[in-house]
Design a protein around this motif. Structure first.
Motif, PDB file in Angstrom:
ATOM      1  N   HIS A   1      88.954  96.247  31.418  1.00 57.76           N
ATOM      2  CA  HIS A   1      87.794  95.537  30.872  1.00 57.76           C
ATOM      3  C   HIS A   1      87.622  95.862  29.396  1.00 57.76           C
ATOM      4  O   HIS A   1      88.244  96.792  28.877  1.00 57.76           O
TER       5      HIS A   1
ATOM      6  N   ASP B   1      84.497  96.849  26.867  1.00 54.52           N
ATOM      7  CA  ASP B   1      83.093  97.270  26.968  1.00 54.52           C
ATOM      8  C   ASP B   1      82.158  96.340  26.205  1.00 54.52           C
ATOM      9  O   ASP B   1      80.974  96.249  26.517  1.00 54.52           O
TER      10      ASP B   1
ATOM     11  N   HIS C   1      90.797  98.297  28.441  1.00 56.28           N
ATOM     12  CA  HIS C   1      91.033  99.664  28.929  1.00 56.28           C
ATOM     13  C   HIS C   1      90.426  99.804  30.319  1.00 56.28           C
ATOM     14  O   HIS C   1      89.736  98.905  30.800  1.00 56.28           O
TER      15      HIS C   1
HETATM   16 FE   LIG Z   1      84.958 101.023  29.735  1.00 54.71          FE
END
Ligand SMILES: [Fe+2]
Ligand SMILES: O=C(O)CCC(=O)C(=O)O
Length: 292
Positions: free
Chosen positions: A118, A120, A189
């Protein structure tokens, strides 16, 4: 010693790497003993905290926030001068001041599957590929290895590349305690799978544009009674500072009034504008004075 060191060269170097690759690793950013002391302080909280719920947090991981009230060593990570300098260099094109977005401890237990890859920044629904919203820092509390779930990072998946599917493979950010992995809010990540019998423990500390809604509610995590004991720059970083124009105010003033015992009487609103706003405001006020 550290205070007198000129960090500008190191900040520029790491910032260039972070912006080119989407991540950078700083080995030996803190003494392993500091991380060990922090890990000791958090051991009881790791024990007591239930496993997460839901497929994103994961049912085989434990997480908790508010690290600044859980350990006196957390401030050394949050206020790490090199890290702060890099976060400011990356984010300052889009804000006056950066803010603390979260401090979160994460334990990935044996048998945990990999976390969904994903970005952030997707916690905020803004334009993609035009702005960086966030710099995250992962600090290992014990050795991060490919086998025990070290954070997986997709190099060059950031910036405008966040609009496309990643074409490369991830690598596992293997690090020893004291190192720091920095990655952008736009970098793909996720935690790796833990194929060992040991718990992988780490801390994520995030810095975001000062005008965003932070992921962790900083004013509830650190209410005035708590933040009053922080040094002023730490209190400012967790939200006791207005972001121009007038954002995050308390009764029209900087929320730091709550820390200095000045909020016990009517305050009155005071402008805190950006220069590009102050100039037309002053001109308009003057125009009306002249017309009278
Ligand atoms: Fe994350
Ligand atoms: O624990 C990790 O290695 C990464 C966790 C993460 O990326 C997240 O929870 O957003």
């Amino acid at each position: 010693m550290t205070d007198t060191l000129d960090l500008s060269g190191a900040i520029a170097r790491h910032t260039a790497d972070l912006l080119a690759d989407g991540y950078c690793i700083i080995p030996g950013a803190l003494a392993p003993a500091t991380i060990g002391a922090l890990d000791d302080d958090l051991a009881g909280d790791f024990d007591l905290t239930p496993f997460g719920q839901g497929g994103f947090y994961g049912t085989t991981t434990k997480r908790f926030g508010r690290l600044l009230v859980r350990s006196s060593h957390a401030a050394a990570l949050v206020q790490h001068r090199l890290v702060l300098g890099i976060a400011e260099a990356v984010l300052s094109p889009w804000c006056d001041r950066i803010q603390l977005n979260t401090t979160q401890a994460i334990a990935v237990h044996p048998g945990a599957p990999a976390q969904l890859p994903h970005r952030d920044q997707d916690m905020w629904r803004g334009p993609v590929g035009e702005i960086e919203y966030l710099v995250n820092v992962m600090w290992p509390l014990n050795d991060f290895t490919d086998e025990n779930g070290a954070t997986r990072v997709w190099p060059e998946s950031h910036g405008a590349n966040a609009l496309a599917e990643p074409d490369g493979a991830p690598f596992a950010a293997e690090m020893a305690p004291g190192a720091a992995l920095l990655f952008l809010g736009s970098t793909l990540h996720g935690a790796g799978a833990n194929r060992t019998r040991e718990v992988r423990r780490g801390i994520v500390i995030g810095y975001a544009l000062g005008w965003l809604k932070p992921y962790e509610n900083q004013w509830l995590a650190y209410p005035p009674e708590v933040a009053r004991a922080f040094p002023p720059d730490l209190a400012a970083l967790v939200g006791y500072r207005q972001h121009r124009p007038n954002l995050g105010n308390f009764e029209g003033q900087c929320p730091s009034v709550l820390l200095g015992g000045r909020a016990d009487r009517p305050l009155g609103a005071v402008d805190a504008l950006r220069p590009d706003q102050q100039v037309p405001v002053d001109a308009f006020v003057q125009e009306q004075r002249d017309a009278r």
